[in-house]
Design a protein around this motif. Sequence first.
Motif, PDB file in Angstrom:
ATOM      1  N   ALA A 138       0.726  -1.245  -0.100  1.00 34.87           N
ATOM      2  CA  ALA A 138      -0.171  -0.111   0.048  1.00 34.87           C
ATOM      3  C   ALA A 138       1.049   1.335  -0.028  1.00 34.87           C
ATOM      4  N   ALA A 139       1.976   1.139   0.965  1.00 37.02           N
ATOM      5  CA  ALA A 139       2.804   2.633   0.935  1.00 37.02           C
ATOM      6  C   ALA A 139       3.580   2.746  -0.100  1.00 37.02           C
ATOM      7  N   GLY A 140       3.945   1.490  -0.885  1.00 37.95           N
ATOM      8  CA  GLY A 140       4.643   1.525  -2.062  1.00 37.95           C
ATOM      9  C   GLY A 140       3.717   2.047  -3.386  1.00 37.95           C
ATOM     10  N   LEU A 141       2.493   1.769  -3.400  1.00 39.01           N
ATOM     11  CA  LEU A 141       1.786   2.293  -4.547  1.00 39.01           C
ATOM     12  C   LEU A 141       1.519   3.661  -4.330  1.00 39.01           C
ATOM     13  N   LEU A 142       1.347   4.202  -3.035  1.00 41.95           N
ATOM     14  CA  LEU A 142       1.241   5.613  -2.935  1.00 41.95           C
ATOM     15  C   LEU A 142       2.565   6.597  -3.045  1.00 41.95           C
ATOM     16  N   GLY A 143       3.608   5.946  -2.693  1.00 40.99           N
ATOM     17  CA  GLY A 143       4.803   6.460  -3.048  1.00 40.99           C
ATOM     18  C   GLY A 143       5.206   6.386  -4.761  1.00 40.99           C
ATOM     19  N   LEU A 144       4.707   5.457  -5.356  1.00 35.72           N
ATOM     20  CA  LEU A 144       4.702   5.204  -6.774  1.00 35.72           C
ATOM     21  C   LEU A 144       3.960   6.587  -7.300  1.00 35.72           C
ATOM     22  N   TRP A 145       2.886   6.677  -6.836  1.00 32.77           N
ATOM     23  CA  TRP A 145       2.109   7.851  -7.458  1.00 32.77           C
ATOM     24  C   TRP A 145       2.625   9.118  -7.118  1.00 32.77           C
ATOM     25  N   ILE A 146       3.389   9.401  -6.114  1.00 33.18           N
ATOM     26  CA  ILE A 146       3.679  10.508  -5.816  1.00 33.18           C
ATOM     27  C   ILE A 146       4.837  10.749  -6.632  1.00 33.18           C
ATOM     28  N   LEU A 147       5.624   9.924  -6.946  1.00 35.44           N
ATOM     29  CA  LEU A 147       6.760   9.874  -7.823  1.00 35.44           C
ATOM     30  C   LEU A 147       6.356  10.159  -9.219  1.00 35.44           C
ATOM     31  N   LEU A 148       5.552   9.471  -9.938  1.00 32.50           N
ATOM     32  CA  LEU A 148       4.926   9.604 -10.972  1.00 32.50           C
ATOM     33  C   LEU A 148       4.216  11.126 -11.209  1.00 32.50           C
ATOM     34  N   PHE A 149       3.669  11.659 -10.211  1.00 36.06           N
ATOM     35  CA  PHE A 149       3.070  12.912 -10.467  1.00 36.06           C
ATOM     36  C   PHE A 149       4.182  13.889 -10.528  1.00 36.06           C
ATOM     37  N   LEU A 150       5.171  13.815  -9.387  1.00 36.83           N
ATOM     38  CA  LEU A 150       6.460  14.746  -9.379  1.00 36.83           C
ATOM     39  C   LEU A 150       7.150  14.788 -10.561  1.00 36.83           C
TER      40      LEU A 150
END
Length: 117
Positions: free
Chosen positions: A43-55
């Motif tokens: 769950a934390a990995g998916l959230l972190g991946l979305w943050i990275l993709l957005f940035l």
Amino acid sequence: MSNIDPAPGYQAYNEPSGPDRAVRRQATARRTAITICMIADTAAGLLGLWILLFLLDANRANVFVQFVRGAADWLSWWSQDIFTINTDGLRVVLNFGLPAVMYLLIGHGIAARLNRA
């Protein structure tokens, strides 16, 4: 002659006691703790991946990016718009980073408690 079997031909179930039972209980608790950690980390990995993709300004029309965003939205529904900041990057980091940290803390806390038991 005495027959203690519940039915002829079936073996009686004898639950082991003592050290074997404690070892099995500890192994079950460890497997449960590992499963909880894996779920929290995913769950934390998916959230972190979305943050990275957005940035990194990923192409939002891409199927993979849409999947990650949908999963991140689903995982962080409870924390959306807690922080209403004009800077989009900072807003996404805070609104999606908070649930990522919470999932990690809660998941690993429960796992640590299970391992101690």
